[in-house]
Scaffold this active site. Structure first.
Site, PDB file in Angstrom:
ATOM      1  N   TYR A 134      -6.929  24.087  97.414  1.00 57.28           N
ATOM      2  CA  TYR A 134      -7.760  23.114  97.016  1.00 57.28           C
ATOM      3  C   TYR A 134      -7.722  21.876  97.453  1.00 57.28           C
ATOM      4  O   TYR A 134      -6.454  21.129  97.524  1.00 57.28           O
ATOM      5  CB  TYR A 134      -7.753  23.307  95.352  1.00 57.28           C
ATOM      6  CG  TYR A 134      -8.687  22.459  94.736  1.00 57.28           C
ATOM      7  CD1 TYR A 134     -10.311  22.664  94.899  1.00 57.28           C
ATOM      8  CD2 TYR A 134      -8.623  21.342  94.055  1.00 57.28           C
ATOM      9  CE1 TYR A 134     -11.190  21.889  94.344  1.00 57.28           C
ATOM     10  CE2 TYR A 134      -9.271  20.279  93.409  1.00 57.28           C
ATOM     11  CZ  TYR A 134     -10.566  20.662  93.627  1.00 57.28           C
ATOM     12  OH  TYR A 134     -11.484  19.766  92.780  1.00 57.28           O
ATOM     13  N   ASP A 178      -2.251  17.718 102.950  1.00 54.10           N
ATOM     14  CA  ASP A 178      -2.723  17.109 101.506  1.00 54.10           C
ATOM     15  C   ASP A 178      -1.560  17.297 100.641  1.00 54.10           C
ATOM     16  O   ASP A 178      -1.166  18.385 100.003  1.00 54.10           O
ATOM     17  CB  ASP A 178      -4.103  17.928 101.200  1.00 54.10           C
ATOM     18  CG  ASP A 178      -4.452  17.753  99.733  1.00 54.10           C
ATOM     19  OD1 ASP A 178      -3.686  16.840  99.254  1.00 54.10           O
ATOM     20  OD2 ASP A 178      -5.465  18.057  99.384  1.00 54.10           O
ATOM     21  N   LYS A 205      -2.307  11.524  92.259  1.00 55.69           N
ATOM     22  CA  LYS A 205      -1.510  11.920  90.963  1.00 55.69           C
ATOM     23  C   LYS A 205      -0.324  11.033  90.916  1.00 55.69           C
ATOM     24  O   LYS A 205      -0.547   9.855  90.437  1.00 55.69           O
ATOM     25  CB  LYS A 205      -1.067  13.191  91.302  1.00 55.69           C
ATOM     26  CG  LYS A 205      -2.438  14.262  91.140  1.00 55.69           C
ATOM     27  CD  LYS A 205      -1.740  15.842  91.042  1.00 55.69           C
ATOM     28  CE  LYS A 205      -2.957  16.620  91.609  1.00 55.69           C
ATOM     29  NZ  LYS A 205      -3.821  17.319  90.269  1.00 55.69           N
TER      30      LYS A 205
HETATM   31  N1  PMP Z   1      -5.687  17.858  96.688  1.00 60.85           N
HETATM   32  C1  PMP Z   1      -4.848  18.565  96.142  1.00 60.85           C
HETATM   33  C2  PMP Z   1      -3.790  19.292  96.826  1.00 60.85           C
HETATM   34  C3  PMP Z   1      -4.921  18.583  94.658  1.00 60.85           C
HETATM   35  O1  PMP Z   1      -4.107  19.512  93.955  1.00 60.85           O
HETATM   36  C4  PMP Z   1      -6.164  17.913  93.958  1.00 60.85           C
HETATM   37  C5  PMP Z   1      -6.365  18.133  92.575  1.00 60.85           C
HETATM   38  N2  PMP Z   1      -5.455  18.936  91.923  1.00 60.85           N
HETATM   39  C6  PMP Z   1      -7.064  17.233  94.815  1.00 60.85           C
HETATM   40  C7  PMP Z   1      -6.877  17.306  96.167  1.00 60.85           C
HETATM   41  C8  PMP Z   1      -8.223  16.506  94.234  1.00 60.85           C
HETATM   42  O2  PMP Z   1      -7.408  15.508  93.591  1.00 60.85           O
HETATM   43  P1  PMP Z   1      -8.456  14.805  92.286  1.00 60.85           P
HETATM   44  O3  PMP Z   1      -8.236  15.848  91.036  1.00 60.85           O
HETATM   45  O4  PMP Z   1      -7.695  13.480  91.933  1.00 60.85           O
HETATM   46  O5  PMP Z   1      -9.943  14.511  92.940  1.00 60.85           O
END
Ligand code: PMP
Length: 428
Positions: A146, A241, A269
């Site tokens: 994701y 990512d 995060k």
């Molecule tokens: N990339 C990864 C690997 C994630 O784990 C997440 C959110 N859990 C996101 C992108 C998206 O981040 P956000 O929820 O801050 O938009």
């Protein structure tokens, strides 16, 4: 028992009338496990307190940012101080420069960085940037990884080994999803195949170096190395990512730990210390394509917000101050917890862990990709989740999420968790 949820229920009744599903992000709604979500009143260290006053040992940690537990004094102090001097200027500040310098010095491969407000914004900007830089149309991603609620990244695999994406959400145009190709995670053959067939049209391969969004699934030895070699060989970019893994698995993130040098990295995060910050950064020649230096547009009114920068700075400075000792501590705590859970749930579940991220998969065999994740017994997971919740332990409310251990978790927290698991094991 921590089962009383009268006020959470009342709040949820109100919430569903005015917020879709009662929540501002879907997984919070408990649809994955059933029941009514706990509304959180406050949090400190390893514990969160819900609206009914139940205090729970928290393994969600706001989905990753809380590396030192909730409300660490050094972050609170930094935010208070920043707030006193104004909450947003829409003009550059010293803190942005300091945080950018810190990120560049800590994360290998990041020579320049741009701050944004969410992980989704970071990955969305990265998608535009890799297409702008390479002039190529295709984004390659893995099934089950994701990367945020971004149209181009909400594509799911069709049938076949390597496929054109089909929309994974209503409202994503077919044409947008068709600009995304999807391969199974951890499958080197599929990667070779897709690069052999489409290599000269692929702008980038974006991947979670350690997958956390289908539950915790580590990369197989050689998988990321193969991804690095194939992208380089075909003139495509490798985007790690690290929104979840950045600063979580090591000072320099998973890429540094695993020896994979990306072209671009997305962070989120922890980089914001619990405030809304994310970032994308990487090779100077690629980042120089971003406006106003280059032709790829990306902007944000609240980007680099002073409160958020202050929180991020406090967080990264503390990580740097603690150094490898911090990760050894996290490893020891998470190791003890997962070792215990694994023994208690032997034969029922497989506990997969990487550093301080882990998932209890109700599966007879290890989970290596999205297909094997989907084979898990989600009903058993729901019983496990609710059994723990009733005993004061808050796990992610879905089988397909990673749990997080923080430096604030104590031996008592771990004993309480293992005792709770022992009590419910026979009934799962
Ligand atoms: N990339 C990864 C690997 C994630 O784990 C997440 C959110 N859990 C996101 C992108 C998206 O981040 P956000 O929820 O801050 O938009």
């Amino acid at each position: 028992m921590s089962g009383k949820d009268t006020r959470s229920r009342a709040l949820f009744d109100r919430a569903v009338r005015v917020i879709p599903g009662g929540v501002n992000s879907p997984v919070r709604a408990f649809r994955g496990v059933g029941g009514v979500p706990r509304f959180i009143r406050s949090a400190s260290g390893s514990r969160i307190t819900d609206a009914d006053g139940n205090t729970l040992v928290d393994y969600v940690g706001s989905w990753g940012p809380m590396l030192f537990g909730h409300a660490p004094p050094f972050v609170l102090e930094a935010v208070r101080e920043a707030a006193g001097a104004g909450t947003s200027f829409g003009a550059p500040t010293e803190r942005e420069v300091e945080l950018a310098e810190l990120v560049c010095s800590m994360v290998p491969g990041v020579e320049m960085v741009r701050f944004v407000n969410s992980g989704s914004e970071a990955t969305g900007a990265a998608v535009r940037l890799v297409r702008g830089y390479t002039g190529r149309p295709i984004i390659l991603k893995c099934e089950g990884c994701y990367h945020g609620s971004v149209d181009a990244l909400l594509a799911r695999a069709g049938s076949g080994v390597a496929t054109l994406g089909i929309p994974d959400s209503a409202g994503v145009p077919d044409a947008v999803a068709a600009g995304t190709m999807v391969v199974p995670f951890n499958d080197t053959n599929a990667l070779e195949e897709v690069f052999a067939a489409h290599g000269n049209r692929i702008a980038a391969f974006i991947v979670e170096p350690v997958a956390g969004n289908m539950g915790l699934v580590p990369p197989r030895p050689g998988y990321l190395e193969m991804a690095r070699a194939l992208t380089r060989g075909h003139g495509a970019l490798l985007v790690l990512d690290e929104v979840m893994t950045g600063f979580r698995l090591g000072v320099g993130g998973a890429g540094a730990l695993l020896g994979i040098l990306p072209d671009l990295v997305t962070l989120g995060k922890i980089v914001g210390g619990g405030l809304p910050v994310a970032a994308y950064g990487g090779r100077r020649d690629v980042m120089e394509c971003v406006a106003p230096l280059g032709p790829v547009y990306q902007a944000g009114t609240l980007s680099g917000n002073p409160l958020a920068m202050a929180a991020g700075l406090a967080m990264l400075r503390e990580i740097r101050r603690r150094g490898p000792e911090l990760y050894e501590l996290l490893e020891a705590k998470a190791g003890a917890l997962c070792h215990g859970l694994s023994a208690i749930l032997d034969g029922r579940a497989v506990v997969q862990r990487f550093g301080s991220m882990f998932t209890v998969f109700f599966s007879g065999s290890p989970v290596t990709d999205f297909l094997s994740a989907k084979g898990c017994d989600t009903v058993a997971f729901s019983r496990f989740f609710h059994g723990l919740l009733g005993r004061g332990v808050y796990f992610p409310p879905s089988q397909f999420e990673s749990a997080f251990v923080s430096a604030a978790h104590t031996d008592d927290d771990i004993s309480l968790t293992l005792n709770a698991a022992r009590e419910i094991a026979a009934d799962i």
